[in-house]
Design a protein around this motif. Structure first.
Motif, short mmCIF file in Angstrom:
data_model
loop_
_atom_site.label_atom_id
_atom_site.label_comp_id
_atom_site.label_asym_id
_atom_site.label_seq_id
_atom_site.Cartn_x
_atom_site.Cartn_y
_atom_site.Cartn_z
N ALA A 244 1.24 -1.20 -0.22
CA ALA A 244 -0.16 -0.26 -0.03
C ALA A 244 0.78 1.36 -0.27
O ALA A 244 2.59 0.95 0.56
CB ALA A 244 -0.67 -0.23 1.09
N LEU A 245 0.98 2.66 -0.56
CA LEU A 245 1.00 3.48 -1.09
C LEU A 245 0.10 4.72 0.02
O LEU A 245 -0.80 4.38 0.04
CB LEU A 245 1.22 3.60 -2.81
N SER A 246 1.67 5.55 0.58
CA SER A 246 0.65 6.40 1.07
C SER A 246 -0.02 7.25 -0.03
O SER A 246 0.19 7.02 -1.09
CB SER A 246 1.70 7.26 1.46
N THR A 247 -0.77 8.45 -0.03
CA THR A 247 -1.26 9.81 -0.66
C THR A 247 0.09 10.38 -1.41
O THR A 247 0.67 10.82 -2.22
CB THR A 247 -2.02 11.03 0.67
N SER A 248 0.64 11.18 -0.19
CA SER A 248 2.20 11.23 -1.04
C SER A 248 2.86 10.27 -1.52
O SER A 248 3.31 10.68 -2.33
CB SER A 248 2.99 11.45 -0.06
N GLU A 249 3.21 9.47 -1.69
CA GLU A 249 3.77 8.24 -2.51
C GLU A 249 3.15 8.02 -3.44
O GLU A 249 3.48 7.82 -5.31
CB GLU A 249 3.87 7.38 -1.66
N ARG A 250 1.78 7.86 -3.27
CA ARG A 250 0.95 7.99 -4.88
C ARG A 250 0.91 9.52 -5.94
O ARG A 250 1.33 9.43 -6.67
CB ARG A 250 -0.78 7.84 -4.30
N THR A 251 0.62 9.96 -5.24
CA THR A 251 1.93 11.71 -5.97
C THR A 251 3.20 11.67 -6.59
O THR A 251 3.44 12.01 -7.76
CB THR A 251 1.31 12.59 -5.23
N ALA A 392 10.89 7.48 -7.21
CA ALA A 392 10.01 6.57 -6.81
C ALA A 392 9.97 5.69 -5.42
O ALA A 392 10.88 5.69 -5.22
CB ALA A 392 10.27 5.10 -8.51
N PRO A 393 8.12 5.93 -4.95
CA PRO A 393 8.75 5.09 -3.67
C PRO A 393 9.29 4.06 -3.30
O PRO A 393 9.36 3.24 -4.36
CB PRO A 393 6.83 5.23 -3.57
N ARG A 394 9.86 3.94 -2.40
CA ARG A 394 10.54 2.59 -2.44
C ARG A 394 10.22 1.38 -2.07
O ARG A 394 10.64 0.80 -2.53
CB ARG A 394 11.06 2.85 -0.82
N ALA A 395 9.11 0.98 -2.04
CA ALA A 395 8.85 -0.26 -2.24
C ALA A 395 8.09 -0.96 -3.37
O ALA A 395 8.30 -1.66 -3.11
CB ALA A 395 6.80 -0.12 -1.10
N ILE A 396 8.16 0.03 -4.33
CA ILE A 396 7.36 -0.66 -5.37
C ILE A 396 9.32 0.25 -6.31
O ILE A 396 8.91 -0.01 -7.49
CB ILE A 396 6.40 0.28 -6.10
N ASN A 397 9.89 0.47 -5.71
CA ASN A 397 11.11 1.35 -6.46
C ASN A 397 11.54 -0.12 -7.71
O ASN A 397 11.78 1.32 -9.19
CB ASN A 397 12.16 1.91 -5.84
N ASP A 457 10.09 17.55 -4.54
CA ASP A 457 11.35 17.89 -3.21
C ASP A 457 9.92 17.98 -1.92
O ASP A 457 10.74 17.67 -1.06
CB ASP A 457 12.19 19.28 -3.70
N ALA A 458 9.47 18.75 -2.65
CA ALA A 458 7.97 19.12 -1.52
C ALA A 458 7.83 17.39 -0.38
O ALA A 458 7.77 17.36 0.25
CB ALA A 458 6.98 19.67 -1.56
N LEU A 459 7.45 16.01 -2.13
CA LEU A 459 6.73 14.51 -1.55
C LEU A 459 8.29 14.70 -1.11
O LEU A 459 7.69 13.64 0.35
CB LEU A 459 6.63 14.52 -3.07
N ASP A 460 9.49 14.54 -1.07
CA ASP A 460 10.66 13.77 -0.66
C ASP A 460 10.40 14.08 0.74
O ASP A 460 10.94 12.99 1.58
CB ASP A 460 12.11 14.13 -1.20
N GLU A 461 10.50 15.49 1.24
CA GLU A 461 10.26 15.92 2.39
C GLU A 461 9.61 15.80 3.09
O GLU A 461 9.40 14.66 4.38
CB GLU A 461 11.04 17.02 2.40
N GLU A 462 8.46 15.23 2.68
CA GLU A 462 7.19 14.65 3.32
C GLU A 462 7.55 13.50 4.10
O GLU A 462 6.87 12.63 5.05
CB GLU A 462 5.81 15.17 2.43
N GLN A 463 7.49 12.37 3.09
CA GLN A 463 7.97 11.19 3.25
C GLN A 463 8.75 10.73 3.93
O GLN A 463 8.79 10.29 4.71
CB GLN A 463 8.58 10.29 1.71
N ALA A 464 10.04 11.68 4.18
CA ALA A 464 10.95 12.06 5.46
C ALA A 464 10.37 12.09 6.67
O ALA A 464 10.87 11.49 7.28
CB ALA A 464 12.41 12.67 4.62
N ALA A 465 9.40 12.87 6.40
CA ALA A 465 9.16 13.49 7.62
C ALA A 465 8.20 12.55 8.40
O ALA A 465 8.49 12.39 10.16
CB ALA A 465 8.24 14.63 7.80
N ALA A 466 7.46 11.50 7.70
CA ALA A 466 6.29 11.08 8.17
C ALA A 466 7.53 9.10 8.30
O ALA A 466 7.04 8.35 8.94
CB ALA A 466 5.65 10.20 6.80
N ALA A 467 8.02 9.49 7.48
CA ALA A 467 9.13 7.83 7.81
C ALA A 467 10.05 8.12 9.53
O ALA A 467 10.24 7.02 10.14
CB ALA A 467 10.33 8.00 6.56
#
Length: 477
Positions: A244-251, A392-397, A457-467
């Motif tokens: 499953a991908l988060s909303t940020s990862e799907r974007t 690309a999202p790590r889960a499906i890289n 870049d903004a999405l990367d920061e958002e995903q890093a913060a979530a992780a």
């Protein structure tokens, strides 16, 4: 602490006991395998479109091709009525496209059922048989089928085995290992069209095809000799499905797919160089020189040669820009490569427009054009792969990296479709159209590239913060 990965432990032990010049011996055997396979693949590819138009599809030959009486009507039921040139271009596009699609199937078979070693051996056998079957007109369609299936079994799995030779965390050594492997690819891609093209011109088409088949035997020998030095196969018969991908990862995934779509404009023009581009060189260029007649497939070698010799120049240019505080961004590289590709195929159009009274253009035009196409490749293709790998999202890289090659699948088929306009528009008009398509990709990057980059870049920061946030674990009752 989790137990160490058995495959990684095996790789470390192999490195310790079987190094050659700082790398596992297996990487050299894999590079040799790929060099001979690429020799065979590129040698045959640069002959294929010319062979179909200049001989196979002509009366007295096409009747001999087993299955052509139903295959051509089937293709025309999908793409419409086609002239011999348009049919040859569409068939070439289908062949070249599926060469990049079937590795997805080959990788799945290796991962889940057969293992990489067995799958690669099957691929070598199928490709060798396919090249040999090209010697006879009767088996032409069967030969293409074998070549597509063989490439699917071999292409991705050989590269995957290079990675398996190195410990998971030894990225520096792994990167150098892939450089050794890529050198084998480049050597084969340069030499194959030179040798097969010369033999086809001097002794006939089937001499070129037969040589490509014989060379696959050398690929098989190199691979068999290397078997004791390869890592053990990793077979996973069950999987956990798509994570499953988060909303940020799907974007993020949506933007990655958008990047691939933009790269398609460049790829359409690039692939056309080896389709209609080679046909025009054969028909519209004065190839006789004081050194003899230049074989048309040699221009395919020039493209590969250019993609090698420009690397240190580009690295120096990009390093210089970075030192001056103006680093070259990924989108700038893609835009630049798209413009260079437009200049490349536009040069063919200029040559056609300036052809002499005999209808022949100077050989300088394709010489310039194919060098530029190789240069554009080094701007766009490695950059696109790097962007997908990083974004690309790590889960499906890994799956997205495989999907990146679907750009070549789609563009070859679409390039084959567009080739139907070569005869109605004429060479100058057709190549101008393809130049505009490549420039359209550059324009899209210019209009939207920075915006996409900032959003990613903004999405990367958002995903890093979530992780970084600790996972919530409710207290046990």
């Amino acid at each position: 602490m989790t137990d160490p990965d058995p495959a990684e432990v095996a790789a470390i032990r192999r490195l310790e006991s079987a190094d050659l010049w700082g790398h596992p011996k297996g990487v050299y055997f894999l590079a040799a395998t790929e060099a001979w396979e690429r020799f065979s693949f590129y040698g045959m590819r640069t002959l294929l479109i010319l062979y179909m138009v200049q001989e196979l599809l002509l009366p007295g030959h096409v009747e001999n091709v087993a299955g052509m009486d139903w295959f051509r009507p089937f293709i025309e039921s999908i793409f419409g009525t086609l002239s011999d040139q348009a049919f040859a271009s569409q068939l070439f596009g289908l062949y070249a496209g599926f060469v990049y699609f079937t590795p997805l199937i080959g990788g799945w078979l290796a991962d889940r059922w057969l293992g990489a070693k067995t799958t690669v051996m099957i691929g070598i056998a199928l490709m060798g048989a396919g090249h040999i079957l090209m010697v006879w007109e009767e088996s032409f369609l069967l030969a293409l089928l074998f070549l597509v299936l063989g490439s699917g079994a071999l292409k991705g799995n050989v590269a995957a085995q290079v990675g398996h030779l190195y410990p998971q965390r030894d990225e520096a050594r792994r990167s150098k290992g892939f450089t050794i492997f890529s050198t084998g690819i480049n050597i084969g891609a340069i030499i194959g069209p030179l040798v097969c093209g010369w033999l086809a011109q001097r002794y006939g088409w089937h001499a070129g095809f037969g040589t490509a088949g014989g060379v696959m035997a050398l690929a098989g020998i190199a691979y068999i000799l290397g078997l004791p030095h390869f890592a053990e196969d990793r077979i996973h018969r069950s999987g956990d499905g798509t994570p499953a991908l988060s909303t940020s990862e799907r974007t993020t995934l949506g933007f990655v797919l958008l990047i691939l779509a933009i790269a398609l404009f460049w790829s359409l023009a690039f692939d056309q160089m080896f389709n209609v581009g080679l046909l025009w060189v054969a028909e519209g260029v004065a190839l006789d020189t004081s050194f003899g007649t230049v074989p048309v497939p040699w221009f395919g070698s020039e493209d590969s040669f250019a993609s090698v010799v420009v690397v240190p120049i580009l690295l120096g240019l990009w390093s210089s820009r970075e030192k001056r505080g103006r680093p070259v961004g990924d989108f700038e590289k893609i835009a630049t490569g798209s413009v260079i590709m437009a200049l490349s195929i536009g040069t063919l159009g200029l040559g056609a427009a300036l052809a002499g009274d005999d209808g022949k253009a100077s050989i300088l035009f394709p010489l310039i054009a194919f060098f530029l196409s190789g240069t554009s490749f080094m701007y766009v293709w490695p950059t696109m792969l790097a962007m997908v790998s990083r974004r690309a999202p790590r889960a499906i890289n890994a799956r997205m990296m495989a999907a990146a090659y679907l750009v070549a699948f789609v563009s070859n088929i679409v390039a084959g479709f567009l080739a139907r306009f070569y005869e109605p528009l004429g060479p100058a008009g057709f190549f101008a159209m393809m130049a505009v398509i490549s420039l359209t990709g550059a324009l899209l990057v210019f209009l939207f590239g920075r915006r996409i980059d900032r959003r990613l870049d903004a999405l990367d920061e958002e995903q890093a913060a979530a992780a970084a946030q600790p996972a919530f674990s409710p207290a046990a009752p």
